[in-house]
Motif scaffolding. Structure first.
Motif, PDB file in Angstrom:
ATOM      1  N   HIS A  89      -1.786   2.408  -3.258  1.00  0.00           N
ATOM      2  CA  HIS A  89      -0.903   3.369  -3.923  1.00  0.00           C
ATOM      3  C   HIS A  89      -0.096   4.117  -2.858  1.00  0.00           C
TER       4      HIS A  89
ATOM      5  N   GLU B  41       3.639   7.932  -4.876  1.00  0.00           N
ATOM      6  CA  GLU B  41       3.573   7.940  -6.345  1.00  0.00           C
ATOM      7  C   GLU B  41       4.106   9.237  -6.939  1.00  0.00           C
TER       8      GLU B  41
ATOM      9  N   HIS C 259       3.812   1.765  -6.815  1.00  0.00           N
ATOM     10  CA  HIS C 259       4.560   2.881  -7.401  1.00  0.00           C
ATOM     11  C   HIS C 259       5.876   3.124  -6.678  1.00  0.00           C
TER      12      HIS C 259
ATOM     13  N   HIS D 129       5.953  -2.144  -9.144  1.00  0.00           N
ATOM     14  CA  HIS D 129       6.582  -1.144 -10.003  1.00  0.00           C
ATOM     15  C   HIS D 129       5.784  -1.035 -11.300  1.00  0.00           C
ATOM     16  N   CYS D 130       5.314   0.168 -11.622  1.00  0.00           N
ATOM     17  CA  CYS D 130       4.499   0.410 -12.818  1.00  0.00           C
ATOM     18  C   CYS D 130       5.205   1.438 -13.694  1.00  0.00           C
TER      19      CYS D 130
ATOM     20  N   ASN E 201       4.033   5.440 -14.618  1.00  0.00           N
ATOM     21  CA  ASN E 201       4.821   6.491 -13.967  1.00  0.00           C
ATOM     22  C   ASN E 201       5.432   7.449 -14.979  1.00  0.00           C
TER      23      ASN E 201
ATOM     24  N   SER F  31       5.233  10.989 -13.241  1.00  0.00           N
ATOM     25  CA  SER F  31       5.373  10.859 -11.791  1.00  0.00           C
ATOM     26  C   SER F  31       6.818  10.670 -11.363  1.00  0.00           C
TER      27      SER F  31
ATOM     28  N   ASP G 126      -0.656  -0.889 -14.063  1.00  0.00           N
ATOM     29  CA  ASP G 126      -1.649   0.119 -13.721  1.00  0.00           C
ATOM     30  C   ASP G 126      -2.826  -0.085 -14.666  1.00  0.00           C
TER      31      ASP G 126
END
Length: 438
Positions: free
Chosen positions: A217, A220, A254, A275-276, A280, A285, A305
């Motif tokens: 991570h 983030e 992230h 990329h999530c 996010n 986030s 995630d």
């Protein structure tokens, strides 16, 4: 599927070459490998005696690759929602993990996640969690592929007491399962704020020696950046650069908070980004600068995630969300196209894991990791552009069949190797335990 077999479909989207959709084509699969991609009429002429599966209203695509998840956290789906990341982690998730996480918890949660992902067309996932041997057993039972993280933190958990203990246990799991063709491994330091320079340096040495990716991570939240500036006087990426971690083996998860110089830095270094978008958004986030990353040449792939922070392990949904976010955040409708989003859900993830020679696209010589999407339902009619439909209209409920190395793991929406009733019972068991004590 051990003998030769034809999969014939209305459409095939091979992903390589980019932007191509083939109509009325077939895949010839032999001993789990794609050996030919050719027009169906020609396939019939060349292979008249080969067993055939006809999918006349379907699109065949490569198996989806989920580049970041915590599979066992499926058992925490919806446990504590609508909270900021650090509040969620420190006050709820980490205490719950310390009370409840065990090898049994991880195996049951991972089995549940494997079932959900298979029903969503995911054939390979990149995991980061405790007791990776339990996840390995779940993956093997399901027939999927997975890259399992050798998770490392600087504080104790129910799994390990200190960084040395995490590494020792994780490396032992890698040794025990290294003969399994559907399993691979990564070094998985949790995050810059949970892992010290000393531990990161050791992880880099091990990753180099063992030729393993590093899954972490990174950038983030805004709080993560502020904390690094306060503790280390530099942003996390600068700290990792000084330690030598930025390179083509790093899968940075992230990457929401980046400036232009940092985008250029990771592009030059060859860092991969997971990329999530849904996670996010749910944790507030922020929105990763995906169009800028792609323009700089960064390999960006998609992750869900964990189900505790998403709350779905649905990579087609992530592709749609990623495309819409890119358009909305830039004001450019072409910022991320459907074809790009599908590549991010397949080939880009395989590339980040170093598996793109085996999976991620439907080309001869690669493993027959294949997903069939039924586009004959009312929700997907009429169909003018198949890839547009896959990203913007279809959902996981339209995925009918899934093969890994030619082995049928989902047949007309029915799992072939996992018992759905048994999984429901396991989920109910943990629901009672966590619901009563959390």
């Amino acid at each position: 599927m051990t003998a030769a077999h034809l999969l014939s479909a209305r459409w095939i989207v091979p992903v390589e070459p980019a932007g191509i959709t083939l109509e009325h084509h077939s895949l010839l699969v032999e001993d789990g490998v794609i050996t030919a991609l050719l027009p169906t009429a020609e396939a019939h002429r060349r292979h008249p005696d080969v067993t055939e599966t006809r999918l006349d209203s379907h699109a065949l695509i490569p198996g989806l690759v989920n580049l970041h998840t915590h599979a066992a956290m499926s058992l925490m789906r919806g446990l504590k929602d609508d909270l900021p990341l650090m509040t969620w982690l420190k006050e709820h998730i980490w205490p719950a993990e310390n009370r409840h996480v065990s090898a049994e918890f991880v195996q049951d949660g991972s089995l549940l996640a494997c079932a959900e992902m298979l029903r969503a067309g995911v054939t390979c996932f990149n995991d980061m969690y405790f007791f990776p041997e339990a996840t390995a057993d779940a993956v093997l039972a399901s027939g999927m592929r997975a890259a399992l993280g050798i998770i490392t933190l600087d504080f104790p958990s129910s799994y390990a007491g200190d960084p040395e203990d995490y590494l020792r246990k994780g490396l032992a799991v890698r040794d025990a399962y290294k003969g399994e063709s559907r399993l691979s491994f990564t070094m998985a330091p949790h995050a810059p704020y949970t892992v010290s320079d000393r531990t990161l340096t050791k992880i880099l040495t091990l990753a180099d020696q063992l030729e393993l990716p590093i899954h972490m991570h990174l950038h983030e939240t805004a709080d993560e950046i502020a904390g690094s500036l306060a503790e280390h006087q530099v942003r996390p990426l600068t700290r990792l650069q000084a330690l030598g971690l930025l390179g083509p083996t790093l899968i940075a998860v992230h990457m929401v908070h980046l400036n232009e110089a940092e985008i250029e830095l990771i592009a030059r270094a060859g860092v991969h980004v997971a990329h999530c978008p849904s996670s996010n958004l749910k944790l507030a986030s922020g929105i990763a600068p995906v169009p800028a990353l792609l323009a700089a040449g960064v390999n960006v792939a998609l992750g869900t995630d964990g189900a505790a922070s998403n709350n779905r392990l649905d990579l087609l949904n992530e592709a749609r969300t990623a495309a819409l976010l890119a358009k909305g955040s830039t004001g450019e409708p072409t910022a991320l196209t459907a074809h790009q989003a599908l590549a991010m859900a397949t080939l880009h993830g395989a590339r980040a894991l170093g598996l793109d020679a085996r999976i991620g696209s439907l080309v001869p010589g690669k493993a027959a990791d294949i997903v069939a999407v039924d586009l004959s339902e009312l929700e997907t009619l009429p169909c003018y552009d198949v890839v547009s439909h896959l990203v913007y209209a279809a959902g996981r409920e339209h995925i009918s069949h899934v093969w890994v190395e030619g082995e049928l793991l989902l047949d007309a929406r029915v799992l072939t190797k996992l018992d759905e009733r048994e999984l429901m019972a396991k989920a109910s068991h943990w629901n009672r335990i966590l619901g009563a004590k959390t």
